[in-house]
Motif scaffolding. Structure first.
Motif, PDB file in Angstrom:
ATOM      1  N   LEU A  10     -33.127  26.354 -32.779  1.00  0.00           N
ATOM      2  CA  LEU A  10     -31.760  25.950 -33.965  1.00  0.00           C
ATOM      3  C   LEU A  10     -31.502  24.761 -33.113  1.00  0.00           C
ATOM      4  O   LEU A  10     -30.951  24.835 -32.138  1.00  0.00           O
ATOM      5  CB  LEU A  10     -31.293  26.700 -34.355  1.00  0.00           C
ATOM      6  CG  LEU A  10     -30.126  26.040 -34.696  1.00  0.00           C
ATOM      7  CD1 LEU A  10     -30.407  26.246 -36.462  1.00  0.00           C
ATOM      8  CD2 LEU A  10     -28.984  27.358 -35.000  1.00  0.00           C
ATOM      9  N   LYS A  11     -31.388  23.196 -33.833  1.00  0.00           N
ATOM     10  CA  LYS A  11     -30.383  22.451 -33.224  1.00  0.00           C
ATOM     11  C   LYS A  11     -29.819  21.467 -34.173  1.00  0.00           C
ATOM     12  O   LYS A  11     -29.929  21.941 -35.478  1.00  0.00           O
ATOM     13  CB  LYS A  11     -31.480  20.615 -33.055  1.00  0.00           C
ATOM     14  CG  LYS A  11     -32.734  20.954 -31.821  1.00  0.00           C
ATOM     15  CD  LYS A  11     -34.056  20.213 -31.864  1.00  0.00           C
ATOM     16  CE  LYS A  11     -34.338  20.440 -31.147  1.00  0.00           C
ATOM     17  NZ  LYS A  11     -36.050  19.287 -30.667  1.00  0.00           N
ATOM     18  N   LYS A  12     -28.534  21.185 -33.947  1.00  0.00           N
ATOM     19  CA  LYS A  12     -27.501  20.767 -35.026  1.00  0.00           C
ATOM     20  C   LYS A  12     -26.767  19.741 -33.150  1.00  0.00           C
ATOM     21  O   LYS A  12     -26.214  19.529 -32.765  1.00  0.00           O
ATOM     22  CB  LYS A  12     -25.866  21.866 -34.169  1.00  0.00           C
ATOM     23  CG  LYS A  12     -25.419  20.970 -35.830  1.00  0.00           C
ATOM     24  CD  LYS A  12     -25.395  20.236 -36.853  1.00  0.00           C
ATOM     25  CE  LYS A  12     -24.263  20.161 -37.417  1.00  0.00           C
ATOM     26  NZ  LYS A  12     -25.001  18.518 -38.368  1.00  0.00           N
ATOM     27  N   TYR A  13     -27.171  18.049 -34.151  1.00  0.00           N
ATOM     28  CA  TYR A  13     -26.499  17.271 -33.467  1.00  0.00           C
ATOM     29  C   TYR A  13     -26.253  15.764 -34.535  1.00  0.00           C
ATOM     30  O   TYR A  13     -25.756  16.259 -35.500  1.00  0.00           O
ATOM     31  CB  TYR A  13     -28.115  16.216 -33.279  1.00  0.00           C
ATOM     32  CG  TYR A  13     -29.059  16.441 -32.562  1.00  0.00           C
ATOM     33  CD1 TYR A  13     -28.709  17.244 -31.301  1.00  0.00           C
ATOM     34  CD2 TYR A  13     -29.839  15.907 -32.505  1.00  0.00           C
ATOM     35  CE1 TYR A  13     -30.093  17.789 -30.937  1.00  0.00           C
ATOM     36  CE2 TYR A  13     -31.318  16.494 -31.889  1.00  0.00           C
ATOM     37  CZ  TYR A  13     -31.047  17.574 -30.936  1.00  0.00           C
ATOM     38  OH  TYR A  13     -32.634  18.397 -30.162  1.00  0.00           O
ATOM     39  N   PHE A  14     -25.279  15.236 -33.379  1.00  0.00           N
ATOM     40  CA  PHE A  14     -23.784  14.663 -34.080  1.00  0.00           C
ATOM     41  C   PHE A  14     -23.654  13.261 -34.090  1.00  0.00           C
ATOM     42  O   PHE A  14     -23.832  12.342 -32.706  1.00  0.00           O
ATOM     43  CB  PHE A  14     -22.200  15.248 -34.005  1.00  0.00           C
ATOM     44  CG  PHE A  14     -22.492  16.367 -34.049  1.00  0.00           C
ATOM     45  CD1 PHE A  14     -21.722  17.061 -36.102  1.00  0.00           C
ATOM     46  CD2 PHE A  14     -22.406  17.647 -33.657  1.00  0.00           C
ATOM     47  CE1 PHE A  14     -21.520  17.832 -36.181  1.00  0.00           C
ATOM     48  CE2 PHE A  14     -21.875  18.833 -33.765  1.00  0.00           C
ATOM     49  CZ  PHE A  14     -21.303  19.256 -35.964  1.00  0.00           C
ATOM     50  N   LYS A  15     -24.085  11.859 -35.074  1.00  0.00           N
ATOM     51  CA  LYS A  15     -23.590  10.931 -34.677  1.00  0.00           C
ATOM     52  C   LYS A  15     -22.433  10.421 -34.225  1.00  0.00           C
ATOM     53  O   LYS A  15     -21.470  11.141 -34.604  1.00  0.00           O
ATOM     54  CB  LYS A  15     -24.499  10.058 -35.441  1.00  0.00           C
ATOM     55  CG  LYS A  15     -25.402   9.041 -35.822  1.00  0.00           C
ATOM     56  CD  LYS A  15     -24.911   7.518 -36.639  1.00  0.00           C
ATOM     57  CE  LYS A  15     -26.003   6.908 -36.727  1.00  0.00           C
ATOM     58  NZ  LYS A  15     -26.313   5.881 -37.592  1.00  0.00           N
ATOM     59  N   GLY A  19     -24.651   7.518 -29.406  1.00  0.00           N
ATOM     60  CA  GLY A  19     -25.755   7.861 -29.486  1.00  0.00           C
ATOM     61  C   GLY A  19     -25.600   8.955 -29.963  1.00  0.00           C
ATOM     62  O   GLY A  19     -24.650   9.896 -30.554  1.00  0.00           O
ATOM     63  N   MET A  20     -26.584   9.664 -29.906  1.00  0.00           N
ATOM     64  CA  MET A  20     -26.866  11.238 -31.190  1.00  0.00           C
ATOM     65  C   MET A  20     -26.140  12.328 -29.765  1.00  0.00           C
ATOM     66  O   MET A  20     -27.188  12.699 -28.227  1.00  0.00           O
ATOM     67  CB  MET A  20     -28.104  12.043 -30.842  1.00  0.00           C
ATOM     68  CG  MET A  20     -28.685  11.114 -32.278  1.00  0.00           C
ATOM     69  SD  MET A  20     -27.806  11.450 -33.508  1.00  0.00           S
ATOM     70  CE  MET A  20     -28.062  12.541 -34.524  1.00  0.00           C
ATOM     71  N   LEU A  21     -24.852  13.169 -29.766  1.00  0.00           N
ATOM     72  CA  LEU A  21     -24.545  13.933 -29.313  1.00  0.00           C
ATOM     73  C   LEU A  21     -25.480  16.118 -29.564  1.00  0.00           C
ATOM     74  O   LEU A  21     -25.409  16.004 -30.573  1.00  0.00           O
ATOM     75  CB  LEU A  21     -22.599  14.079 -29.374  1.00  0.00           C
ATOM     76  CG  LEU A  21     -22.342  15.426 -28.992  1.00  0.00           C
ATOM     77  CD1 LEU A  21     -20.598  14.570 -28.780  1.00  0.00           C
ATOM     78  CD2 LEU A  21     -22.706  16.766 -29.050  1.00  0.00           C
ATOM     79  N   THR A  61     -29.776  20.338 -37.782  1.00  0.00           N
ATOM     80  CA  THR A  61     -30.304  19.318 -37.651  1.00  0.00           C
ATOM     81  C   THR A  61     -32.111  19.454 -37.640  1.00  0.00           C
ATOM     82  O   THR A  61     -32.716  18.636 -38.296  1.00  0.00           O
ATOM     83  CB  THR A  61     -30.386  17.949 -36.334  1.00  0.00           C
ATOM     84  OG1 THR A  61     -28.936  18.283 -36.712  1.00  0.00           O
ATOM     85  CG2 THR A  61     -30.786  17.381 -35.932  1.00  0.00           C
ATOM     86  N   ASP A  62     -31.759  20.616 -36.570  1.00  0.00           N
ATOM     87  CA  ASP A  62     -33.661  21.059 -36.835  1.00  0.00           C
ATOM     88  C   ASP A  62     -33.777  22.900 -36.813  1.00  0.00           C
ATOM     89  O   ASP A  62     -33.217  23.093 -36.562  1.00  0.00           O
ATOM     90  CB  ASP A  62     -33.667  20.324 -35.764  1.00  0.00           C
ATOM     91  CG  ASP A  62     -35.782  20.358 -36.281  1.00  0.00           C
ATOM     92  OD1 ASP A  62     -36.171  21.149 -37.160  1.00  0.00           O
ATOM     93  OD2 ASP A  62     -36.804  20.226 -35.350  1.00  0.00           O
ATOM     94  N   GLU A 274     -27.422  11.963 -25.790  1.00  0.00           N
ATOM     95  CA  GLU A 274     -28.605  11.366 -25.561  1.00  0.00           C
ATOM     96  C   GLU A 274     -29.612  11.895 -24.362  1.00  0.00           C
ATOM     97  O   GLU A 274     -29.408  11.376 -23.033  1.00  0.00           O
ATOM     98  CB  GLU A 274     -28.890  10.028 -25.206  1.00  0.00           C
ATOM     99  CG  GLU A 274     -28.409   9.332 -26.444  1.00  0.00           C
ATOM    100  CD  GLU A 274     -28.918   9.814 -27.896  1.00  0.00           C
ATOM    101  OE1 GLU A 274     -30.762  10.603 -27.384  1.00  0.00           O
ATOM    102  OE2 GLU A 274     -29.393   8.989 -29.058  1.00  0.00           O
ATOM    103  N   PRO A 275     -28.976  13.561 -23.979  1.00  0.00           N
ATOM    104  CA  PRO A 275     -29.491  14.139 -22.466  1.00  0.00           C
ATOM    105  C   PRO A 275     -31.232  13.754 -21.836  1.00  0.00           C
ATOM    106  O   PRO A 275     -31.521  14.279 -23.052  1.00  0.00           O
ATOM    107  CB  PRO A 275     -29.216  15.238 -22.843  1.00  0.00           C
ATOM    108  CG  PRO A 275     -29.320  15.164 -23.724  1.00  0.00           C
ATOM    109  CD  PRO A 275     -28.929  14.293 -24.550  1.00  0.00           C
ATOM    110  N   LYS A 276     -31.115  13.762 -20.784  1.00  0.00           N
ATOM    111  CA  LYS A 276     -32.702  13.049 -20.689  1.00  0.00           C
ATOM    112  C   LYS A 276     -32.908  14.694 -20.426  1.00  0.00           C
ATOM    113  O   LYS A 276     -32.838  15.768 -20.491  1.00  0.00           O
ATOM    114  CB  LYS A 276     -32.557  12.357 -18.987  1.00  0.00           C
ATOM    115  CG  LYS A 276     -31.673  10.774 -18.808  1.00  0.00           C
ATOM    116  CD  LYS A 276     -31.335  11.122 -17.667  1.00  0.00           C
ATOM    117  CE  LYS A 276     -31.465   9.724 -17.157  1.00  0.00           C
ATOM    118  NZ  LYS A 276     -30.911   8.917 -15.788  1.00  0.00           N
ATOM    119  N   PRO A 277     -34.078  14.651 -20.469  1.00  0.00           N
ATOM    120  CA  PRO A 277     -35.370  16.120 -19.994  1.00  0.00           C
ATOM    121  C   PRO A 277     -35.039  16.849 -18.592  1.00  0.00           C
ATOM    122  O   PRO A 277     -34.430  16.232 -17.885  1.00  0.00           O
ATOM    123  CB  PRO A 277     -36.573  16.149 -19.897  1.00  0.00           C
ATOM    124  CG  PRO A 277     -36.943  14.388 -20.634  1.00  0.00           C
ATOM    125  CD  PRO A 277     -35.196  13.649 -20.538  1.00  0.00           C
TER     126      PRO A 277
END
Length: 317
Positions: A10-15, A19-21, A61-62, A274-277
């Motif tokens: 599960l993903k939930k992003y906010f614009k 960038g995307m949070l 979001t996904d 936009e966190p890095k891997p």
């Protein structure tokens, strides 16, 4: 025991302007009927967003959400109306979540009226019954939220959530706004209701002593990701992730003769935008290495105990 809810990636992003949070990022877990899963973590880790996404107060979001094996991720309005009877939420602040212009009785009646299944007389009888169940005196039925203390206001919130007899309830820090003495009363009430009605809870909190008291299983979140998932007793007995260890070290001990080493975290919190891997806790972790820059995944360390850390075995030797 049957599985009531399953969450996959599960993903939930906010614009945002920057960038995307990534509020909830690739979270997976499941809950058995009648059990309580506690979700813990610092403020801003995404636990409330997770709870609201599960019951479609926020759209994901996904990822996938399954309720009794049925995919409800993209449920339409008609399906959501049906789900509302089986999935409810108890909010953190009972004062702001209640309508100040509605009495206690009107608040509890509202979901029953909206369901459109019962006569006016039946709605009144059901509302009275659920108010009695949660410990609200009949004399309070015409009271407004501002006339009641925090504990009674939260009992109204619980009554409203349970009015349609749901199976699954998201409890979003339901006792954090209450005095300690009232917290215990509300927690005991929620456990009693769970036994009586076979309720399943997702219990969101930042208070580890509370989650220990009420949960069967605990999920630890950090910046939108799940870093550890374990049966409650095992998590407190043997935490494996460095972040979980630091959280548990902060629990105060009432016995002044017992010395407890506090793990103080240093370093800056990684931005959830936009966190890095890689491990998001690495910037504050005393065990971080180059391997922590690689994407992490939950791995089963022992039966039912999952940890997202590439160095977990070295740390816990």
């Amino acid at each position: 025991m049957s599985q009531i809810l399953e969450v996959k990636n599960l993903k939930k992003y906010f614009k945002t302007p920057r960038g995307m949070l990534h509020a909830v990022d690739d979270v997976s877990f499941s809950i058995e009927q009648g059990k309580t899963v506690g979700v813990v973590g610092e403020s801003g880790c995404g636990k409330s967003t997770l709870g609201r996404t599960l019951i479609h107060l926020l759209e994901s979001t996904d990822g996938k959400i399954f309720f009794h094996g049925e995919d409800i991720t993209h449920a339409d309005k008609k399906k959501l109306r049906e789900l509302r009877e089986n999935m409810q939420i108890i909010f953190q602040d009972p004062f702001s979540s209640l309508n100040p212009r509605m009495t206690a009785f009107e608040t509890v009646k509202e979901p029953l009226t909206l369901a459109g299944k019962w006569s006016k007389e039946e709605i009144g009888q059901r509302a009275e019954a659920i108010m009695e169940t949660v410990g609200l005196d009949a004399r309070l039925r015409n009271s407004y939220p501002h006339e009641l203390d925090g504990g009674r206001r939260q009992r109204i919130g619980i009554a409203r959530a349970l009015a349609l007899n749901p199976e699954f309830v998201v409890c979003d820090e339901p006792v954090s706004a209450l005095d300690v003495s009232i917290q215990a009363q509300i927690l005991n009430l929620m456990q009693d209701l769970q036994e009586q009605r076979g309720l399943t809870y997702v219990f969101i909190t930042h208070d580890l002593s509370v989650v220990r008291h009420i949960s069967d299983e605990i999920c630890v979140m950090y910046l939108g990701q799940m870093v550890e998932k374990s049966p409650a007793k095992e998590l407190f007995k043997k935490p494996m992730h460095p972040y979980t260890k630091a959280l548990l070290s902060a629990i105060p001990i009432p016995d002044i003769h017992v010395k407890k080493e506090r793990i103080l975290l240093t370093g800056e919190v990684t931005s959830p935008i936009e966190p890095k891997p890689g491990c998001r806790f690495a910037a504050r972790c005393p065990y971080a290495s180059e391997a922590c820059r690689e994407p992490q995944k939950l791995s089963e360390i022992s039966k039912g105990h999952f940890v997202s850390c590439v160095r977990v075995n070295e740390i816990n030797e």
